[in-house]
Write a protein that holds these residues in place. Structure first.
Motif: not given
Length: 641
Positions: A303-321
């Motif tokens: 998934g993704g996690m909104e760590h402040t200033t740097v989101s941790f991401m499993v992928g880069f689908d536009r909607q997840l971004i």
């Protein structure tokens, strides 16, 4: 830093995937539940309530390539006593071991309670309102509790260490205070790892990494308030892809930490990032952390996690971004005050991602996305957006994609429709800029107050119906052509849940004419069975209910009734029965000349020419009215109560 709210409830963390699969946001919500293999009970520690953290210096040493995961570190914490203190308690997993605690050059005694706590004895009583600094040196193997708080895995054969602490996993890898409502004013993070790896954390690198033998220490500074659960670390053989965003003077870098094997494939996806940032800045305000950076770090969780200033991401689908980026306004800058208010984080992030669809893909795609959310929301007849105390102890319910995400997002769409774009977006700008909320915490009541201030009217009825209570309406709307330039709309509604007696909401319909004409009309509906006479620009041949999908509603219909205009049927008296004033409903194209009222004996008891007339002086029982117009005289009756 001021501590605004305190969680006073136990959070039972059962991170299992809910059996929900109806909308685009489901996969994001499902991931944010943090799947786990066991049930844990974690409580905000009352033993940490007597102090407020203002600064952390976090020094971590890790090696992704080691055989087993391990961390050693030194945590230097500056805090302010909220009451007189003889000890200070930190949250810390039992699996970690402290080797020393110091205050300045003085070594302090401490105990590891066995209850995931570190208890430090202060050298003397610390008075309320005074500040102090303690330095904790520790090491150990962070526990495998399934929360993903500290993981050592691989990607394409290369090792990686990454963290994900939401909501209560920070204690697994460093001694902290993990009350979600105690934001630390600023942090410095120093990550030491073998020099072939790239380290990631919040904020910006203030100096170049320092090489010492085979190791490298990377220093990050983050100068905005941040709760412990948003502090992060990742270390791997990242490739770095840098972009830029913002408008002068508020420009800032976008720094992306990507697995080398994925960089070429994801660059085009990452190129959407500055465009989305520009959109959010246009709609709301400048990126809240523009003095530092925005960015992403690829990691090994689904998934993704909104760590402040740097989101941790499993992928880069536009909607997840778009979703994780949206959290930086709604979640990271202004954080929900309790889990009961989780929709202020997740409903907003979902809706901001919907706004990307609206602005980048057009209205048809936006309508389709909203229809998908509505279909999912109405798949069950109940469900509130604002959680109860009991619901706020259940992670499946907190991160419900149907309610916290989709219904929360659609409630925002309905508020936007009700208030209009100008007032809605101004209210959100004011909410984000409120000095009592900015970089702090907010509740649902705070949002309501800001929206009411720009709307100029109470929104209590709306919030009660759509946020605090449950369900949704089903509308049945009948339209009838009602003379030249007018139509009569009759609105009936049923509710899916008994908690709401009636959903008061402007109701949009689209009317069509024989010559291909089309017009959108809003019916300001407040009661069941309400009849609304509306001016229309042409004779109606068909009608649609809510074509732009502004409302949460199920199985609603809008049909054209008897198209043969009947003046006698068009004239009506209401309310009927009546005890005070009666109104004559009639086409505006007709001219009232006189009314005459007779009692049941045929005796004339009233005569006037007003479309509204009082019957309070009349006797109870049936009365008859002759309504004389330029088009003829019509006969009606009413009952005086």
């Amino acid at each position: 830093m001021k501590k605004t709210y305190l969680f006073l409830f136990c959070l039972s963390i059962c991170f299992v995937f809910a059996q929900e699969n109806k909308s685009r946001s489901h996969s994001i919500a499902e991931a944010e539940m943090k799947s786990a293999s066991q049930l844990m009970s974690v409580q905000v520690n009352p033993n940490t309530a007597n102090y407020d953290i203002t600064y952390h210096k976090l020094e971590f040493t890790v090696n992704p390539g080691a055989t087993t995961k391990f961390i050693s570190g030194k945590v230097t914490t500056t805090y302010t006593a909220l009451s007189n203190m003889n000890t200070i308690t930190f949250d810390m997993a039992n699996e970690l071991t402290v080797s020393s605690v110091k205050k300045g050059t003085t070594s302090l005694t401490f105990t590891e309670s066995g209850n995931n706590e570190l208890v430090i004895t202060l050298p003397s009583t610390q008075a309320a309102g005074t500040s102090a600094t303690v330095e904790i040196t520790y090491s150990g193997t962070p526990p495998n509790n399934g929360m993903g708080s500290f993981e050592k895995t691989t990607h394409n054969g290369s090792p990686i260490i990454w963290t994900l602490s939401e909501p209560f996993g920070a204690r697994d890898w460093w001694p902290c205070k993990q009350d979600l409502n105690d934001k630390i004013d600023s942090i410095d993070v120093y990550i030491t790892a073998p020099s072939q790896y790239v380290a990631v954390s919040n904020g910006i690198e203030t100096t170049a990494p320092v090489i010492s033998g085979t190791n490298k220490t990377t220093h990050f500074h983050h100068g905005y308030p941040i709760p412990a659960y948003l502090i992060c670390m990742a270390v791997s053989n990242y490739s770095v892809y840098t972009q830029s965003a913002g408008t002068p003077p508020n420009t800032y870098p976008i720094i992306n930490y990507i697995y080398p094997e994925d960089l070429a494939a994801v660059q085009s996806d990452l190129d959407q990032t500055p465009l989305i940032l520009d959109l959010y800045e246009t709609l709301f305000e400048v990126y809240p952390f523009h003095n530092e950076k925005y960015g992403h770090a690829e990691f090994g969780w689904g998934g993704g996690m909104e760590h402040t200033t740097v989101s941790f991401m499993v992928g880069f689908d536009r909607q997840l971004i778009a979703h994780e980026m949206g959290h930086h306004w709604f979640g990271d800058k202004v954080t929900c005050g309790t889990w009961k208010d989780i929709w202020l984080n997740e409903g907003f992030a979902t809706y901001l991602a919907d706004l990307v669809i609206e602005n980048f893909d057009g209205d048809a795609a936006f309508v389709a996305d909203k229809q998908s959310m509505i279909d999912y929301i109405v798949s069950s007849p109940s469900g509130n957006v604002y959680l109860t105390d009991a619901q706020a102890t259940n992670v499946d319910r907190i991160f419900s994609s149907r309610l916290s995400y989709d219904k929360g997002a659609m409630v925002l769409e309905m508020l936007r429709f009700k208030l209009g774009d100008a007032a809605f977006f101004q209210g959100l700008k004011n909410y984000l800029a409120d000095p009592n909320l900015a970089y702090k915490y907010a509740t649902t009541a705070n949002l309501q107050s800001h929206l009411e201030a720009v709307y100029g009217q109470s929104l209590t009825e709306f919030f009660n119906d759509w946020i605090y209570n449950q369900g949704y309406p089903t509308y049945t709307i009948t339209a009838q052509n009602w003379g030249t330039g007018q139509a009569k709309f009759t609105i009936n509604q049923t509710q899916s849940d008994a908690s709401v007696s009636y959903f008061e909401m402007p109701v949009p319909v689209r009317i069509h004419g024989a010559g291909g004409q089309q017009a959108d009309i809003v019916l300001n509906n407040t009661t069941n069975g309400e009849v609304i006479i509306q001016s229309v620009p042409f004779q109606i041949t068909s009608i649609e209910f809510d074509p732009e999908r502004h409302l949460i509603a199920a199985n609603s219909t809008a049909t054209l009734g008897n198209q043969n205009f009947d003046m006698d049927s068009a004239i009506a008296l209401y309310p009927n029965p009546a005890s005070d004033v009666i109104h004559i409903q009639m086409p505006t194209t007709s001219i009232l000349e006189k009314i005459t009222v007779y009692n049941s004996l045929g005796q004339k008891v009233m005569e006037n020419s007003n479309i509204d007339f009082s019957v309070s002086s009349l006797s109870t029982g049936v009365h008859y009215v002759d309504i004389q117009t330029a088009d003829g005289t019509y006969h009606k009756k009413f009952i005086k109560k």
